[in-house]
Write a protein that holds these residues in place. Structure first.
Motif, PDB file in Angstrom:
ATOM      1  N   LEU A  53       4.785   9.642  -3.675  1.00  0.00           N
ATOM      2  CA  LEU A  53       4.354   8.630  -4.627  1.00  0.00           C
ATOM      3  C   LEU A  53       5.522   8.196  -5.516  1.00  0.00           C
ATOM      4  N   CYS A  96      -1.782  -0.877  -8.760  1.00  0.00           N
ATOM      5  CA  CYS A  96      -1.930   0.458  -8.172  1.00  0.00           C
ATOM      6  C   CYS A  96      -3.402   0.836  -8.159  1.00  0.00           C
ATOM      7  N   ILE A 130       3.041  -4.871 -10.397  1.00  0.00           N
ATOM      8  CA  ILE A 130       2.541  -3.864  -9.467  1.00  0.00           C
ATOM      9  C   ILE A 130       1.066  -3.611  -9.759  1.00  0.00           C
ATOM     10  N   GLN A 135       0.809  -1.232   0.000  1.00  0.00           N
ATOM     11  CA  GLN A 135       0.000   0.000   0.000  1.00  0.00           C
ATOM     12  C   GLN A 135       0.835   1.272   0.000  1.00  0.00           C
ATOM     13  N   SER A 136       1.864   1.363   0.824  1.00  0.00           N
ATOM     14  CA  SER A 136       2.755   2.523   0.830  1.00  0.00           C
ATOM     15  C   SER A 136       3.979   2.166   1.661  1.00  0.00           C
ATOM     16  N   PHE A 172      -2.911   4.926  -4.336  1.00  0.00           N
ATOM     17  CA  PHE A 172      -2.550   6.312  -4.598  1.00  0.00           C
ATOM     18  C   PHE A 172      -3.737   7.224  -4.277  1.00  0.00           C
ATOM     19  N   SER A 203      -5.376  -0.934 -13.658  1.00  0.00           N
ATOM     20  CA  SER A 203      -4.712  -0.856 -12.354  1.00  0.00           C
ATOM     21  C   SER A 203      -3.487  -1.751 -12.238  1.00  0.00           C
ATOM     22  N   ILE A 227       1.915   7.716 -12.251  1.00  0.00           N
ATOM     23  CA  ILE A 227       2.176   6.273 -12.198  1.00  0.00           C
ATOM     24  C   ILE A 227       2.335   5.710 -13.601  1.00  0.00           C
ATOM     25  N   ASP A 262       0.766  -4.624  -3.997  1.00  0.00           N
ATOM     26  CA  ASP A 262      -0.352  -3.690  -4.111  1.00  0.00           C
ATOM     27  C   ASP A 262       0.055  -2.347  -3.535  1.00  0.00           C
ATOM     28  N   PHE A 263      -0.230  -1.291  -4.304  1.00  0.00           N
ATOM     29  CA  PHE A 263      -0.045   0.074  -3.841  1.00  0.00           C
ATOM     30  C   PHE A 263      -1.375   0.810  -3.913  1.00  0.00           C
ATOM     31  N   LEU A 300       7.346   4.470  -5.917  1.00  0.00           N
ATOM     32  CA  LEU A 300       7.592   3.783  -7.185  1.00  0.00           C
ATOM     33  C   LEU A 300       9.090   3.530  -7.393  1.00  0.00           C
TER      34      LEU A 300
END
Length: 375
Positions: A170, A187, A185, A120-121, A160, A237, A222, A157-158, A174
């Motif tokens: 962000l 997103c 990835i 996620q982050s 945004f 995504s 992204i 999984d990220f 990446l």
């Protein structure tokens, strides 16, 4: 080609944005849940009798909370009741705090060959605001363990447009992914769903309103950043290096048949969609009593057409006009006529026999798809 999705409805704690079906109080019935999932797999084996299963996906919830013997029990039931002789991909979703070398090596030994990691982050403020269990150090350590265990096919999984995530952060997220050589990835744009903690926090002013402008800007960042590093955006995504597309998820977008087991899971086969009840205890009770635990929806030609358009437009291949003509001749002329406005506006492009979303079109993919729907 057919797939099997297994929903594991367990989580340690609720992420504030999540509206998937899960429970955080599962210890009292976890063994019954695993037994019920295995029973459902046995019930549904006739659906795919004589059919090669190509993909299996453990989703949730949090499948990485399962003990090794619980994973083994489900896999054994699969191998005993389905033809997995040609299986190409078995994925398990995992959270960083659950990942250990011991667990990863066990999964690999049992035939699981792809990991989907919920990062996620990499920024602590984001993780805390979302009520994630792990921290950034655990996420990086989990990725190191995945590689050490011999997995070359894995995804992260990220999210945004998070309230606290700046454009610079962000890009740093990446950059870290690129540095770690992650082959796939996903997103996802943070959205506010009903019946989540996030919507209540926004209403109380504890989390700022989400910004559509920020969503668009970060989505564009992204797409540009990952394209420049040889990631193919093969679905709105999802981004993959060559050879690392998710085969299971790709089958969804291609309308391939699949069965879903576990509470709230969906299935699609023979132009029918089934929906399992979204109640853990209710699911177990109905499985044990032999009662109906799912609802069935017969899909019309119109339903099938709308789903094809919606899912194919999200992919890099787009909608094949010859496929529309062959499968849905009654909608062919109308579909083709509707493309004109988006071709002129630059949201669609035509390649050979395929209508594909342009970069501008991807910013409004859901709207464009809805304009083609037959109602």
């Amino acid at each position: 080609m057919a797939g099997i999705y297994i929903h594991i409805p367990f989580c340690k704690q609720a992420c504030y944005y999540c509206n998937f079906h899960f429970s955080t109080s599962f210890e009292r019935y976890r063994s019954e849940m695993i037994a019920s999932i295995c029973t459902e797999l046995k019930h549904k084996k006739s659906v795919f009798k004589g059919v090669n299963i190509k993909t299996v996906y453990f989703g949730g919830g949090t499948p990485s909370l399962l003990e090794n013997q619980e994973v083994d029990s489900i896999l054994l039931t699969l191998y005993q009741n389905y033809d997995l002789s040609s299986v190409e991909e078995i994925t398990i979703e995992a959270n960083p705090e659950d990942v250990s070398l011991h667990k990863l090596k066990h999964w690999k030994l049992k035939g699981i060959n792809r990991i989907s990691l919920g990062v996620q982050s990499f920024f602590e403020d984001d993780l805390q605001q979302m009520n994630r269990v792990h921290d950034s150090k655990q996420a990086i350590k989990a990725l190191e363990h995945i590689k050490s265990a011999g997995f070359d096919n894995f995804s992260i999984d990220f999210m945004f447009a998070l309230p606290l995530l700046s454009d610079q952060q962000l890009i740093r997220n990446l950059d870290k992914v690129i540095e770690l050589n992650v082959p796939h990835i996903s997103c996802y744009n943070l959205t506010v769903e009903e019946q989540t903690a996030l919507i209540q926090l926004i209403k109380k002013g504890k989390v700022e309103e989400l910004s559509q402008e920020k969503s668009i800007r970060q989505f564009e960042l992204i797409m540009e950043k990952l394209s420049n590093h040889k990631y193919l955006q093969y679905e709105i995504s999802n981004y993959a290096k060559q050879g690392y597309k998710s085969k299971h998820n790709s089958a969804y977008w291609e309308q391939k048949p699949y069965i879903g087991v576990g509470p709230s899971a969906h299935s699609f086969y023979q132009n029918v969609r089934t929906h399992n009840i979204p109640s853990n205890t209710g699911y177990i009770k109905k499985i044990n009593s032999g009662s109906d635990y799912f609802e069935t929806e017969e899909l019309t030609e119109k339903d099938l057409f709308n789903e094809l358009v919606m899912t194919r437009l999200r992919t890099c291949e787009g909608v094949n006009i010859r496929e529309i003509e062959l499968l849905f001749p009654m909608y062919f002329d109308n579909f083709k006529a509707k493309t004109a406005v988006f071709l002129r506006g630059g949201q669609l492009a035509f390649f050979g026999e395929e209508y594909r979303l342009t970069k501008e079109g991807k910013l409004m993919a859901d709207y464009i798809a809805s304009e083609f729907f037959e109602v």
